[in-house]
Each structure stands twice: as structure tokens, then as C-alpha cells.
Scaffold this motif. Structure first.
Motif, PDB file in Angstrom:
ATOM      1  N   ALA A  35       0.838  -1.188   0.000  1.00 23.88           N
ATOM      2  CA  ALA A  35       0.000   0.000   0.000  1.00 23.88           C
ATOM      3  C   ALA A  35       0.878   1.245   0.000  1.00 23.88           C
ATOM      4  N   THR A  36       0.370   2.316  -0.542  1.00 20.96           N
ATOM      5  CA  THR A  36       1.122   3.561  -0.564  1.00 20.96           C
ATOM      6  C   THR A  36       0.846   4.368   0.706  1.00 20.96           C
ATOM      7  N   VAL A  37       1.770   5.252   1.038  1.00 21.48           N
ATOM      8  CA  VAL A  37       1.600   6.107   2.212  1.00 21.48           C
ATOM      9  C   VAL A  37       0.628   7.229   1.863  1.00 21.48           C
ATOM     10  N   PRO A  38      -0.497   7.371   2.573  1.00 19.84           N
ATOM     11  CA  PRO A  38      -1.450   8.438   2.257  1.00 19.84           C
ATOM     12  C   PRO A  38      -0.828   9.824   2.459  1.00 19.84           C
ATOM     13  N   GLY A  82      -6.295  16.604   0.452  1.00 14.30           N
ATOM     14  CA  GLY A  82      -7.729  16.599   0.710  1.00 14.30           C
ATOM     15  C   GLY A  82      -8.191  15.461   1.588  1.00 14.30           C
ATOM     16  N   ASN A  83      -7.307  14.946   2.427  1.00 10.62           N
ATOM     17  CA  ASN A  83      -7.619  13.791   3.262  1.00 10.62           C
ATOM     18  C   ASN A  83      -8.164  14.267   4.600  1.00 10.62           C
ATOM     19  N   ALA A  84      -9.354  14.833   4.573  1.00 15.17           N
ATOM     20  CA  ALA A  84      -9.916  15.479   5.765  1.00 15.17           C
ATOM     21  C   ALA A  84     -10.149  14.500   6.904  1.00 15.17           C
ATOM     22  N   SER A  85     -10.616  13.301   6.600  1.00 20.96           N
ATOM     23  CA  SER A  85     -10.914  12.333   7.667  1.00 20.96           C
ATOM     24  C   SER A  85      -9.639  11.893   8.384  1.00 20.96           C
ATOM     25  N   ALA A  86      -8.552  11.675   7.621  1.00 24.18           N
ATOM     26  CA  ALA A  86      -7.288  11.273   8.236  1.00 24.18           C
ATOM     27  C   ALA A  86      -6.701  12.416   9.063  1.00 24.18           C
ATOM     28  N   HIS A 136       0.539  -1.979  18.982  1.00 24.22           N
ATOM     29  CA  HIS A 136       0.552  -1.888  17.532  1.00 24.22           C
ATOM     30  C   HIS A 136       0.524  -0.422  17.105  1.00 24.22           C
ATOM     31  N   ALA A 137       0.900  -0.186  15.865  1.00 25.05           N
ATOM     32  CA  ALA A 137       0.842   1.158  15.290  1.00 25.05           C
ATOM     33  C   ALA A 137       0.252   1.070  13.890  1.00 25.05           C
ATOM     34  N   HIS A 138      -0.502   2.081  13.533  1.00 27.62           N
ATOM     35  CA  HIS A 138      -1.127   2.163  12.209  1.00 27.62           C
ATOM     36  C   HIS A 138      -0.694   3.465  11.559  1.00 27.62           C
ATOM     37  N   LEU A 139      -0.211   3.380  10.328  1.00 31.62           N
ATOM     38  CA  LEU A 139       0.279   4.556   9.619  1.00 31.62           C
ATOM     39  C   LEU A 139      -0.890   5.355   9.046  1.00 31.62           C
ATOM     40  N   LEU A 140      -1.024   6.596   9.527  1.00 33.35           N
ATOM     41  CA  LEU A 140      -2.081   7.468   9.014  1.00 33.35           C
ATOM     42  C   LEU A 140      -1.681   8.137   7.709  1.00 33.35           C
ATOM     43  N   GLY A 141      -0.431   8.599   7.626  1.00 30.78           N
ATOM     44  CA  GLY A 141      -0.005   9.273   6.405  1.00 30.78           C
ATOM     45  C   GLY A 141       1.201  10.149   6.636  1.00 30.78           C
ATOM     46  N   SER A 142       1.506  10.963   5.645  1.00 34.83           N
ATOM     47  CA  SER A 142       2.699  11.809   5.686  1.00 34.83           C
ATOM     48  C   SER A 142       2.352  13.246   5.337  1.00 34.83           C
ATOM     49  N   SER A 202      -2.415  22.657   5.547  1.00 37.66           N
ATOM     50  CA  SER A 202      -3.638  21.864   5.388  1.00 37.66           C
ATOM     51  C   SER A 202      -4.140  21.320   6.719  1.00 37.66           C
ATOM     52  N   VAL A 203      -3.250  21.185   7.699  1.00 36.10           N
ATOM     53  CA  VAL A 203      -3.650  20.625   9.014  1.00 36.10           C
ATOM     54  C   VAL A 203      -4.594  21.567   9.734  1.00 36.10           C
ATOM     55  N   PHE A 204      -4.342  22.860   9.601  1.00 31.22           N
ATOM     56  CA  PHE A 204      -5.124  23.832  10.353  1.00 31.22           C
ATOM     57  C   PHE A 204      -6.055  24.650   9.469  1.00 31.22           C
TER      58      PHE A 204
END
Length: 224
Positions: free
Chosen positions: A46-49, A54-58, A206-212, A220-222
Motif C-alpha cells: 500500500a502507498t503512504v497516504p 484533501g484527506n480530511a478524515s485522516a 501496535h501502530a497504524h500509519l495514518l499518512g505523511s 492543510s492541518v489547520f
């Protein structure tokens, strides 16, 4: 008995039975090729999101998990001087002079997230020490696991994560790629100052990768 057509080398037209047999063969070949292509897609990492795309939910999850102290963030040091033509800040194995402002800006973004419940570590190499110093006005020593990380990056990050507190690690592209490999995602090289965001479950098992996020994409974060 050999016919005249056979003698002169003229090919006979396919019978209906021959046409049907040929069509079945073509269909079978197409099915095999399709299955192979599908298998290749399923096996591809899988690719890193990209959290800025525009990944508002993440992004919402990242901020919520940060507020709960459930995040691990790997930050690549800013521009390395001995890989650049720009003026060095000091030693050649450190960062460039122009990269100071990038590190300061990154630190300001983490301040907006909140650092009261965050633990900060950095690689002992000069470029990581300088990056951490300008980001957070502090730097740790002796964190060799943030440079010698092959096969151990994820394990060591989880071991240093305190429940209810976020963990920010200033490290190197090789260690970020190592973590991506251990999480079975593609290992694209991120730019100077880029960050990888992981969320942990309770107990840090465990850890789950959200993205970069690249260093220039924090707006975009704020964004409202």
C-alpha cells in the motif's frame, strides 16, 4: 487420402468446432492474464497516504489521536549541508544555514498541535541534533536507535512511546523507509522536514500509519 488442397498447401478454413476450440483457448489465456494482473495488484504494498491531499478524515483522526496522546511522529531532519550547494550552518555534516527557518517553522506547527504531552527524541547525528534544536529548543543525546534502525525501528519507537503521551522522533530518511517497510507500505523517499504520522492502540502494542506531510504542507492541518 491426401486432397488436392493439401498437396498445393492451401489451408482449409476452420470448422465450427475448431473456431469454438480456438475461442475457448483465447478466453482461457485472458483469464490467466487477468488473474495474474489482479494478483500483482493485491500483493503490491500500500502507498503512504498524503495527508495534504484533501484527506480530511485522516487529518481529523490525526488531531484527535494527538489530543489523546496516541501519536508517534517521525520527522526527517531538514536540508543536509554536504548534499547541498547552500552555505552550511556550521559543520558540513549538519544542516544548511537556510534550513534553520524551515526547522523553526516545523516546530511552530507542532506547538500549534500542543507539546505539553509530547516526548521528543532525535538521532545523535549533527543534522538531526541541529534540526531538533531549532524545532524545539532542545536536543537529546545517545539515541543511536534513531540512526541504527534496520529491522528495529518500529519496535524501538513503540518501546519509547509512553501511554497517553505523543512521541516525536527527529530521524533520517533511511529510518523512515525502514518503518514503512515494517508496516508493509511502499517506501517512497520523503523530503527534508517531512513527517510520518502513526497512531497507536491502547498499550502501544501496535501502530497504524495514518499518512505523511511534507514540510511545506502543514497549512492543510489547520485549514478551516
Amino acid at each position: 487420402m491426401e486432397s488436392l488442397l493439401d498437396r498445393v498447401g492451401v489451408r482449409r478454413p476452420l470448422s465450427l468446432r475448431g473456431v469454438a476450440k480456438y475461442r475457448k483457448g483465447v478466453i482461457a489465456l485472458l483469464l490467466v492474464l487477468g488473474a495474474a494482473a489482479l494478483g500483482s495488484l493485491l500483493l503490491r504494498p500500500a502507498t503512504v497516504p498524503d495527508l495534504a491531499a484533501g484527506n480530511a478524515s485522516a487529518l481529523a483522526q490525526m488531531k484527535a489521536d494527538w489530543a489523546k496522546g496516541e501519536m508517534i511522529v517521525l520527522v526527517r531532519h531538514v536540508e543536509r549541508c554536504d548534499h547541498s550547494r547552500a552555505a552550511c550552518l556550521s559543520a558540513a555534516d549538519g544542516i544548511t544555514d537556510r534550513a534553520r527557518s524551515v526547522a523553526v517553522g516545523l516546530g511552530a506547527q507542532f506547538e500549534r498541535l500542543g507539546l505539553a504531552n509530547a516526548d521528543l527524541y532525535n538521532s545523535p547525528l549533527t543534522r538531526a541534533v541541529q534540526t531538533s534544536s531549532y524545532m524545539f529548543n532542545s536536543a537529546t543525546t545517545g539515541q543511536d536507535w534513531l540512526f541504527h534502525c534496520k529491522g528495529t525501528m518500529l519496535r524501538d519507537a513503540l518501546a519509547h512511546k509512553v501511554p497517553g503521551r505523543n512521541l516525536v522522533l527527529v530521524t533520517h530518511s533511511e529510518c523512515m523507509a525502514e518503518l514503512e517497510k515494517q508496516l508493509k507500505v511502499s517506501t517512497a523517499t520523503l523530503g527534508y522536514g517531512a513527517a510520518l504520522f502513526l497512531t497507536t492502540d491502547k498499550g502501544n502494542a501496535h501502530a497504524h500509519l495514518l499518512g505523511s506531510l511534507e514540510a511545506t504542507d502543514w497549512r492543510s492541518v489547520f485549514a478551516r
